[in-house]
Write an enzyme that holds these catalytic residues in place. Structure first.
Site, PDB file in Angstrom:
ATOM      1  N   ARG A 296       8.313 -83.480 -46.917  1.00 23.03           N
ATOM      2  CA  ARG A 296       7.105 -84.253 -46.699  1.00 23.03           C
ATOM      3  C   ARG A 296       7.216 -85.394 -47.912  1.00 23.03           C
ATOM      4  NH1 ARG A 296       2.533 -82.323 -44.151  1.00 23.03           N
ATOM      5  NH2 ARG A 296       3.156 -80.376 -44.345  1.00 23.03           N
ATOM      6  N   CYS A 364      -2.583 -84.188 -21.177  1.00 27.74           N
ATOM      7  CA  CYS A 364      -3.612 -83.255 -20.612  1.00 27.74           C
ATOM      8  C   CYS A 364      -3.725 -81.980 -21.171  1.00 27.74           C
ATOM      9  CB  CYS A 364      -3.204 -82.938 -18.926  1.00 27.74           C
ATOM     10  SG  CYS A 364      -3.562 -84.451 -17.929  1.00 27.74           S
ATOM     11  N   GLU A 365      -4.191 -81.992 -22.362  1.00 29.01           N
ATOM     12  CA  GLU A 365      -4.749 -81.050 -23.314  1.00 29.01           C
ATOM     13  C   GLU A 365      -6.027 -81.415 -24.174  1.00 29.01           C
ATOM     14  OE1 GLU A 365      -3.278 -77.881 -23.579  1.00 29.01           O
ATOM     15  OE2 GLU A 365      -1.655 -78.239 -22.211  1.00 29.01           O
TER      16      GLU A 365
END
Ligand code: PLP
Length: 461
Positions: A296, A364-365
């Protein structure tokens, strides 16, 4: 190109990888992000070469003359062009699958600088790593040592190994990214460490290299690391007493980055000297080499995800939404971790009304969001930059809802280098088998693919 001397410092990127022109437009190095969106479309990942280089250099500088090896954690961002930059700077790689080792070596990485972590190494992955001659396996369970040994005997190639210790340390990080707690699946529990080394020492094809550990990601202070050094030093010293001398101590990754301008992450220049001091003070083996596996902190702030506002809409109650063309399939961290990413317009829009918006994608969540309650002045068609998106962004992207993977480009000064070929939904269905069950298809496959291709990239100006 904007004159960088006239620019406003950007709140999130160290150095000048991203900055605003005097007019307030966001640039990556010498390139206006607006131009990249026009040329490549959105969603689009944009990486700054200088941003990546600066961070790797910061680690190298912090180590100075100490014997060390930086192994970039490939999982954070694994596109080959990025790995090439890492290899060119002399860093090694921390990989967690045969596929990641493949990428690292295809990118020119030195197998002698590859460490292989991960709790579920398959026989095929172990065989590949042995044949490639990697630096060492970070063994995560007693059963894994048995499997590695079996593969070494079959291939007649020695394996170099470290034991990854689960130190049972709370790194005070989000539960989703904690890896060093006693009940986590990672590493070998404390009581099994010494017996495992003693067993490994007796196996003819096993060479003991070192010891490794990883306590979590986005760790905010040096304190949990120092506790980890104490645990590892105890093992190194005890093993030395038993005649097993380790050559390196791998302290894992986990340094943090700023996702919000108020966050002040631990810099390599602060963390690494503290770790060196602790290792030299507590470990009895002189000059033991120190490894780290940052992911990261190398790549996160070196990239943005560009997205275009598709629609603004109101919910039944107070809620206002900006529906953008990026989603959880390009950047899943908000959806699965609730992570915060700063979201800002690439070019200020003085005509737009400022309001509190939830920035959501087309998937679609209900969990498909990129940022909630953001105070932004934007309209449909505006370009947004989702900041600090380089780590665990593209590497975790999916094609859910039949969405193609986004493009990625690298900016190097005034040069723009595409890092992958653009993908469309046509690429997603190409490799799937059809069963031939429908005798009279509504449309021929050829016709429907041709219609889809014709419609790609169409816009209304
Ligand atoms: N090494 C290991 C073994 C890891 O599990 C991870 C991340 O989970 C890393 C390195 C990279 O950590 P970070 O990206 O926080 O630096």
């Amino acid at each position: 190109m904007a004159d960088r001397n006239l620019t406003r410092p950007d709140e999130l990127s160290q150095g000048l990888s991203f900055y605003r022109s005097p007019e307030g437009e966001l640039f990556c190095e010498d390139i206006p992000l607006r131009d990249l969106a026009r040329r490549f479309g959105t969603p689009l990942y944009v990486y700054s070469r200088a941003g990546i280089a600066e961070r790797l250099e910061a680690y190298e500088k912090a180590f100075g003359e100490e014997p060390h090896q930086v192994c970039y954690a490939v999982k954070a961002a694994s596109t080959r062009g990025i790995l090439e930059l890492v290899a060119r700077q002399g860093a090694g790689f921390d990989c967690v699958s045969g596929g990641e080792i493949l990428r690292a070596l295809e990118a020119g990485g030195d197998p002698k600088k590859v460490v292989f972590s991960g709790v579920g190494k398959s026989v095929a992955d172990i065989a590949f790593a042995l044949r490639a001659g990697i630096k060492c396996f970070n063994i995560e369970s007693p059963a894994e040592l048995d499997r590695i040994h079996a593969v070494t005997e079959r291939l007649g190639i020695e394996a170099h190994v470290s034991v990854r210790v689960n130190p049972n340390i709370d790194a005070h990080v989000d539960a989703h990214v904690a890896t060093g707690l006693g009940d986590s699946k990672f590493g070998v529990k404390l009581t099994e460490v010494i017996p495992l080394y003693e067993k490994a020492a007796k196996l003819p094809m096993i060479r003991i290299e070192g010891i490794s550990c990883h306590i979590g990601s986005q760790v905010e202070s040096a304190e949990p690391y120092l506790r980890m050094v104490t645990v590892l030093a105890g093992f190194v010293n005890e093993l030395a007493r038993r005649g097993i001398v380790l050559h390196h101590i791998d302290l894992g990754g986990g340094a943090g980055v700023a996702y919000h301008p108020d966050e002040k992450p631990l810099e390599p220049s602060e963390l690494i000297p503290a770790l060196i001091k602790a290792v030299r003070r507590e470990v009895s083996v002189p000059d033991i080499e120190i490894f780290v596996e940052p992911g990261r902190s190398v790549i996160a702030q070196a990239a943005v995800l560009l997205t275009t506002v598709q629609y603004l809409k109101s919910g039944l109650f107070e809620r206002q939404f900006a529906i953008v063309d990026a989603s959880m399939t390009e950047l899943v961290r908000p959806a699965i971790y609730g992570s915060y990413h700063l979201i800002e317009p690439v070019v200020p829009n003085p005509k737009a009304q400022r309001q509190i918006l939830n920035i959501v994608g087309p998937v679609c969540e209900s969990t498909d969001f990129l940022g909630n309650d953001r105070n932004l002045a934007i309209e449909a068609g505006d370009l947004l930059a989702i900041r600090t998106a380089g780590a665990y962004g593209m590497a975790m992207a999916s094609t859910y809802n039949s969405r193609p993977l986004p493009m990625e480009v690298l900016v190097d000064g005034s040069r723009v280098i595409p890092l992958r070929r653009p993908q469309t939904a046509l690429d997603l269905t190409r490799d799937e088998e059809t069963l031939g069950l429908v005798k009279n298809p509504g449309m021929s496959e050829e016709a429907v693919r041709s219609l889809f291709a014709q419609s790609l990239g169409m816009s209304i100006e």
